[in-house]
Scaffold this motif. Structure first.
Motif, PDB file in Angstrom:
ATOM      1  N   LYS A 197       0.857  -0.965  -0.117  1.00 50.91           N
ATOM      2  CA  LYS A 197      -0.049  -0.037  -0.066  1.00 50.91           C
ATOM      3  C   LYS A 197       0.835   1.189   0.039  1.00 50.91           C
ATOM      4  N   THR A 198       0.968   1.748  -1.009  1.00 50.34           N
ATOM      5  CA  THR A 198       1.596   3.289  -1.027  1.00 50.34           C
ATOM      6  C   THR A 198       0.715   4.404  -0.358  1.00 50.34           C
ATOM      7  N   PHE A 199       1.295   5.544  -0.350  1.00 51.78           N
ATOM      8  CA  PHE A 199       0.799   6.599   0.043  1.00 51.78           C
ATOM      9  C   PHE A 199      -0.087   7.609  -0.861  1.00 51.78           C
ATOM     10  N   ASN A 200      -0.598   8.451  -0.427  1.00 47.29           N
ATOM     11  CA  ASN A 200      -1.368   9.352  -1.466  1.00 47.29           C
ATOM     12  C   ASN A 200      -0.321  10.431  -1.869  1.00 47.29           C
ATOM     13  N   LEU A 201       0.746  10.671  -1.062  1.00 48.49           N
ATOM     14  CA  LEU A 201       1.862  11.611  -1.850  1.00 48.49           C
ATOM     15  C   LEU A 201       3.059  10.517  -1.619  1.00 48.49           C
ATOM     16  N   ASN A 202       4.310  11.115  -2.353  1.00 48.65           N
ATOM     17  CA  ASN A 202       5.210  10.383  -2.448  1.00 48.65           C
ATOM     18  C   ASN A 202       6.368  10.855  -1.286  1.00 48.65           C
ATOM     19  N   TYR A 203       6.358  10.437  -0.161  1.00 49.10           N
ATOM     20  CA  TYR A 203       7.312  10.674   0.897  1.00 49.10           C
ATOM     21  C   TYR A 203       8.539   9.824   0.987  1.00 49.10           C
ATOM     22  N   ALA A 204       9.643  10.633   1.118  1.00 48.28           N
ATOM     23  CA  ALA A 204      11.063   9.891   0.933  1.00 48.28           C
ATOM     24  C   ALA A 204      11.900  10.085   2.306  1.00 48.28           C
ATOM     25  N   PRO A 205      11.714   8.688   2.900  1.00 48.92           N
ATOM     26  CA  PRO A 205      12.861   8.688   4.143  1.00 48.92           C
ATOM     27  C   PRO A 205      14.264   8.814   3.612  1.00 48.92           C
ATOM     28  N   HIS A 206      15.138   8.787   4.663  1.00 50.41           N
ATOM     29  CA  HIS A 206      16.547   8.798   4.418  1.00 50.41           C
ATOM     30  C   HIS A 206      17.273   7.793   5.141  1.00 50.41           C
ATOM     31  N   ASP A 207      18.524   7.628   4.945  1.00 45.55           N
ATOM     32  CA  ASP A 207      19.618   6.827   5.361  1.00 45.55           C
ATOM     33  C   ASP A 207      19.435   6.875   7.057  1.00 45.55           C
ATOM     34  N   GLY A 208      19.398   6.009   7.716  1.00 44.03           N
ATOM     35  CA  GLY A 208      19.290   5.833   9.160  1.00 44.03           C
ATOM     36  C   GLY A 208      17.979   5.983   9.747  1.00 44.03           C
ATOM     37  N   MET A 209      17.094   6.501   9.139  1.00 43.13           N
ATOM     38  CA  MET A 209      15.567   6.631   9.528  1.00 43.13           C
ATOM     39  C   MET A 209      14.981   5.204   9.864  1.00 43.13           C
ATOM     40  N   PHE A 210      15.438   3.989   9.422  1.00 40.66           N
ATOM     41  CA  PHE A 210      14.787   2.894   9.859  1.00 40.66           C
ATOM     42  C   PHE A 210      15.856   1.591   9.918  1.00 40.66           C
ATOM     43  N   ARG A 211      16.894   2.223  10.377  1.00 39.79           N
ATOM     44  CA  ARG A 211      18.084   1.331  10.736  1.00 39.79           C
ATOM     45  C   ARG A 211      17.625  -0.034  11.740  1.00 39.79           C
ATOM     46  N   ASN A 212      16.872   0.293  12.708  1.00 39.72           N
ATOM     47  CA  ASN A 212      16.462  -0.928  13.647  1.00 39.72           C
ATOM     48  C   ASN A 212      15.727  -1.801  12.969  1.00 39.72           C
ATOM     49  N   ASN A 213      14.854  -1.182  11.961  1.00 41.51           N
ATOM     50  CA  ASN A 213      14.005  -2.292  11.508  1.00 41.51           C
ATOM     51  C   ASN A 213      14.530  -2.934   9.999  1.00 41.51           C
ATOM     52  N   GLY A 214      15.487  -2.070   9.357  1.00 39.26           N
ATOM     53  CA  GLY A 214      15.819  -2.534   8.030  1.00 39.26           C
ATOM     54  C   GLY A 214      17.420  -2.821   8.083  1.00 39.26           C
ATOM     55  N   GLY A 215      17.897  -2.607   9.146  1.00 33.47           N
ATOM     56  CA  GLY A 215      19.412  -3.041   9.081  1.00 33.47           C
ATOM     57  C   GLY A 215      20.458  -1.875   8.761  1.00 33.47           C
ATOM     58  N   ASN A 216      21.690  -2.111   9.198  1.00 33.99           N
ATOM     59  CA  ASN A 216      22.544  -0.936   9.025  1.00 33.99           C
ATOM     60  C   ASN A 216      22.981  -0.538   7.587  1.00 33.99           C
ATOM     61  N   ASP A 217      22.770  -1.510   6.619  1.00 34.95           N
ATOM     62  CA  ASP A 217      23.306  -1.319   5.092  1.00 34.95           C
ATOM     63  C   ASP A 217      21.965  -0.418   4.692  1.00 34.95           C
ATOM     64  N   PHE A 218      22.377   0.812   4.157  1.00 35.39           N
ATOM     65  CA  PHE A 218      21.258   1.603   3.375  1.00 35.39           C
ATOM     66  C   PHE A 218      20.628   0.822   2.455  1.00 35.39           C
ATOM     67  N   LEU A 219      21.153  -0.109   1.589  1.00 38.41           N
ATOM     68  CA  LEU A 219      20.314  -0.801   0.591  1.00 38.41           C
ATOM     69  C   LEU A 219      19.217  -1.637   1.135  1.00 38.41           C
ATOM     70  N   ASP A 220      19.451  -2.269   2.353  1.00 42.10           N
ATOM     71  CA  ASP A 220      18.574  -3.089   3.167  1.00 42.10           C
ATOM     72  C   ASP A 220      17.505  -2.311   3.772  1.00 42.10           C
ATOM     73  N   GLN A 221      17.990  -0.976   4.137  1.00 43.03           N
ATOM     74  CA  GLN A 221      16.958   0.080   4.631  1.00 43.03           C
ATOM     75  C   GLN A 221      16.074   0.388   3.439  1.00 43.03           C
ATOM     76  N   ILE A 222      16.422   0.883   2.191  1.00 43.60           N
ATOM     77  CA  ILE A 222      15.618   1.071   0.998  1.00 43.60           C
ATOM     78  C   ILE A 222      14.401  -0.001   0.571  1.00 43.60           C
ATOM     79  N   LYS A 223      15.067  -1.222   0.818  1.00 43.55           N
ATOM     80  CA  LYS A 223      13.983  -2.481   0.510  1.00 43.55           C
ATOM     81  C   LYS A 223      12.846  -2.368   2.077  1.00 43.55           C
ATOM     82  N   PHE A 224      13.180  -2.134   2.900  1.00 45.20           N
ATOM     83  CA  PHE A 224      12.296  -2.019   3.822  1.00 45.20           C
ATOM     84  C   PHE A 224      11.360  -0.894   3.709  1.00 45.20           C
ATOM     85  N   MET A 225      11.973   0.251   3.296  1.00 39.99           N
ATOM     86  CA  MET A 225      10.857   1.730   3.114  1.00 39.99           C
ATOM     87  C   MET A 225       9.892   1.038   2.098  1.00 39.99           C
ATOM     88  N   HIS A 226      10.694   0.242   0.715  1.00 38.25           N
ATOM     89  CA  HIS A 226       9.581  -0.069  -0.053  1.00 38.25           C
ATOM     90  C   HIS A 226       8.553  -0.885   0.445  1.00 38.25           C
TER      91      HIS A 226
END
Length: 308
Positions: free
Chosen positions: A39-68
């Motif tokens: 489920k996407t959002f009505n607008l296109n919000y963009a997180p950044h590196d570190g914002m989801f480190r605890n859930n996505g992992g330290n690797d930014f690439l893994d965080q991007i996958k979690f964001m997706h």
């Protein structure tokens, strides 16, 4: 807290057009369609590196996958210019694979936090031009469109009109570099210190009109504009045809929506009604720590995005 130290990384996003639906050549297409079950959002919000480190992992690439997986379809990375070439390419390739957009990264000349372009000195113009050229190459690697530009501090030894002319002249040089590549430098008025030359959207609007290039537009950071001027929606509307990018942060605290005084649900609704199809950078911290804090941040965006 200085904004360049506030975030660990940042981004520069691809430009098939400017971010606002009301702009000629702006991002006219909506965010990519969600994958099955997402489920996407009505607008296109963009997180950044570190914002989801605890859930996505330290690797930014893994965080991007979690964001997706959480429904986000864009990222920002202020520090992209400082990443190595291989990492820039990996990020660009992953975004392309996932159907995600790149938001801003910073044209970091090393002079953003001192007197530079306002002085009119050739050394600062040359440094800015060189950094713009490097930024073009970075943008190609990570599929970017927008790059944040901060003209530096006031030169209080000079009249304001002379300083403004110096800044316009420097920005015209940058626009000449970006424009052939259909890239956009977005000028960001800030509230971190009164020494900063660029302070309001109205001032930025005047400068963009003087530079007179599709490669020079405004980054409207709602957090900073609440601190400097308030009157958010009316000023945004007045400057609309020069705004190409928007950033988010509640005040006080500079954390996610619902943690401060700004009525983000109303602002998001207003942007949606105006037909905004661009990226809204989540340039703020997390109000609460750990995995729970990250999930609370996502809930805050779901709540604020529930305006239809």
């Amino acid at each position: 807290m200085e904004r360049r130290k506030f975030l660990q990384q940042g981004t520069f996003a691809g430009i098939s057009a400017l971010a606002l639906g009301g702009l000629t050549g702006s991002n006219a297409s909506a965010a990519p369609a969600p994958a099955a079950g997402q489920k996407t959002f009505n607008l296109n919000y963009a997180p950044h590196d570190g914002m989801f480190r605890n859930n996505g992992g330290n690797d930014f690439l893994d965080q991007i996958k979690f964001m997706h997986d959480q429904g986000f379809r864009a990222i920002e990375d202020n520090g992209m210019l400082g990443r190595d070439v291989a990492q820039q390419e990996k990020i660009g390739n992953l975004l392309s694979k996932l159907g995600m957009q790149m938001g801003v990264f910073v044209v970091d000349t090393g002079n953003n936090w001192k007197t530079s372009l306002a002085s009119g000195k050739q050394e600062f113009k040359d440094n800015f031009v060189d950094t713009c050229k490097k930024s073009v190459e970075v943008a190609k690697r990570c599929n970017a469109t927008w790059a944040t530009v901060v003209p530096g501090f006031f030169d209080r030894s000079l009249p304001i009109g002379i300083q403004t002319a110096h800044v316009i002249d420097g920005l015209r040089r940058g626009a000449e570099i970006f424009e052939p590549h259909k890239l956009v430098m977005v000028l960001e008025p800030l509230s971190d210190t009164p020494d900063l030359f660029l302070r309001t959207s109205e001032q930025s609007y005047e400068i963009c009109k003087a530079v007179n290039s599709p490669a020079c537009k405004i980054l409207y950071d709602i957090y900073h504009m609440q601190r400097n001027t308030g009157n958010l929606i009316p000023v945004m509307d007045m400057c609309w045809d020069e705004i190409a990018y928007i950033q988010i942060g509640d005040n006080p605290g500079r954390n996610e929506p619902t943690t401060g005084e700004i009525n983000y649900k109303n602002i998001f609704k207003h942007l949606h009604k105006k037909g905004f199809k661009g990226v809204l950078g989540m340039e703020h911290g997390n109000a609460k720590p750990g995995k729970e804090g990250e999930m609370a941040l996502i809930k805050a965006y779901r709540d604020s995005d529930n305006f239809l």
